[in-house]
Write an enzyme that holds these catalytic residues in place. Structure first.
Site, PDB file in Angstrom:
ATOM      1  N   GLU A 143       0.750  -1.168  -0.061  1.00 45.72           N
ATOM      2  CA  GLU A 143       0.185   0.133  -0.047  1.00 45.72           C
ATOM      3  C   GLU A 143       0.850   1.402  -0.006  1.00 45.72           C
ATOM      4  O   GLU A 143       2.109   1.247   0.195  1.00 45.72           O
ATOM      5  CB  GLU A 143      -0.892  -0.016   1.158  1.00 45.72           C
ATOM      6  N   ALA A 177       0.744   5.776   1.003  1.00 48.59           N
ATOM      7  CA  ALA A 177      -0.145   6.800   1.726  1.00 48.59           C
ATOM      8  C   ALA A 177      -1.019   7.362   0.667  1.00 48.59           C
ATOM      9  O   ALA A 177      -2.250   8.130   1.158  1.00 48.59           O
ATOM     10  CB  ALA A 177       1.119   7.792   2.479  1.00 48.59           C
ATOM     11  N   GLU A 226      -1.460 -10.133  -6.105  1.00 44.80           N
ATOM     12  CA  GLU A 226      -1.461 -10.899  -7.437  1.00 44.80           C
ATOM     13  C   GLU A 226      -0.823 -10.222  -8.384  1.00 44.80           C
ATOM     14  O   GLU A 226       0.187 -11.008  -9.117  1.00 44.80           O
ATOM     15  CB  GLU A 226      -2.983 -11.104  -8.010  1.00 44.80           C
TER      16      GLU A 226
HETATM   17  N1  THU Z   1      -6.064  -6.461  -2.352  1.00 45.80           N
HETATM   18  C1  THU Z   1      -5.219  -7.483  -3.062  1.00 45.80           C
HETATM   19  O1  THU Z   1      -3.951  -7.333  -2.856  1.00 45.80           O
HETATM   20  N2  THU Z   1      -5.673  -8.277  -3.585  1.00 45.80           N
HETATM   21  C2  THU Z   1      -6.858  -8.531  -3.958  1.00 45.80           C
HETATM   22  O2  THU Z   1      -7.298  -9.699  -4.464  1.00 45.80           O
HETATM   23  C3  THU Z   1      -7.865  -7.708  -3.352  1.00 45.80           C
HETATM   24  C4  THU Z   1      -7.370  -6.199  -2.692  1.00 45.80           C
HETATM   25  C5  THU Z   1      -5.463  -5.422  -1.450  1.00 45.80           C
HETATM   26  C6  THU Z   1      -5.504  -3.815  -2.069  1.00 45.80           C
HETATM   27  C7  THU Z   1      -5.333  -3.375  -0.816  1.00 45.80           C
HETATM   28  O3  THU Z   1      -4.010  -3.184  -0.351  1.00 45.80           O
HETATM   29  C8  THU Z   1      -6.231  -4.181   0.213  1.00 45.80           C
HETATM   30  O4  THU Z   1      -6.094  -5.627  -0.178  1.00 45.80           O
HETATM   31  C9  THU Z   1      -7.456  -3.605   0.602  1.00 45.80           C
HETATM   32  O5  THU Z   1      -8.261  -3.525  -0.530  1.00 45.80           O
END
Ligand code: THU
Length: 127
Positions: free
Chosen positions: A42, A44, A53
């Site tokens: 993630e 900020a 993925e």
């Molecule tokens: N996220 C993923 O890494 N893969 C997914 O299939 C769904 C969402 C992450 C993005 C973000 O860091 C967090 O999950 C919340 O959406």
């Protein structure tokens, strides 16, 4: 448990998710059986976040992999399917590949990309 699922669960431990606190891990297996892992990263600014993925796929591509036959996605507590953007990327490098969802409790669900992204746009549309 399948090595691919274990790799996805282990990758989830490295998630950088201080904003959503939603940790995701992924592991892709290429056509030669090589495994590449990823976690969500993630930012900020929120919008620059990259899903687990895509991290796994791009790590594989940058190491010379080109075609993936399976992906495992680890989330908790509920099983989570790949987001729309990731589905498009997965289709590019795996077509109708197997998608296995897993959580730390060991629950799994096996799907295929064609049910997650029906009638996908891909290189064949550019012919
Ligand atoms: N996220 C993923 O890494 N893969 C997914 O299939 C769904 C969402 C992450 C993005 C973000 O860091 C967090 O999950 C919340 O959406």
């Amino acid at each position: 448990m399948d090595e691919l699922l274990q790799a996805a669960l282990a990758a989830r431990e490295n998630a950088y998710a201080p904003f959503s606190h939603f940790r995701v891990g992924a592991a892709v297996e290429d056509e030669n059986g090589r495994i590449f892992t990823g976690c969500n990263v993630e930012n900020a600014t929120y919008g620059l976040t990259v899903c687990a993925e895509r991290v796994a796929v791009f790590k594989g591509i940058s190491e010379g992999a080109r075609r993936f036959r399976r992906i495992a996605v680890a989330a908790a507590p509920k099983l989570a399917t790949p987001c729309g953007a990731c589905r498009q990327i997965l289709w590019e490098f795996g077509g109708d590949m197997e998608v296995i969802l897993v959580n730390p409790a060991g629950e799994t669900l096996t799907l295929r990309m064609a049910e997650l992204l029906p009638r996908a746009f891909d290189a064949s549309n550019l012919d």
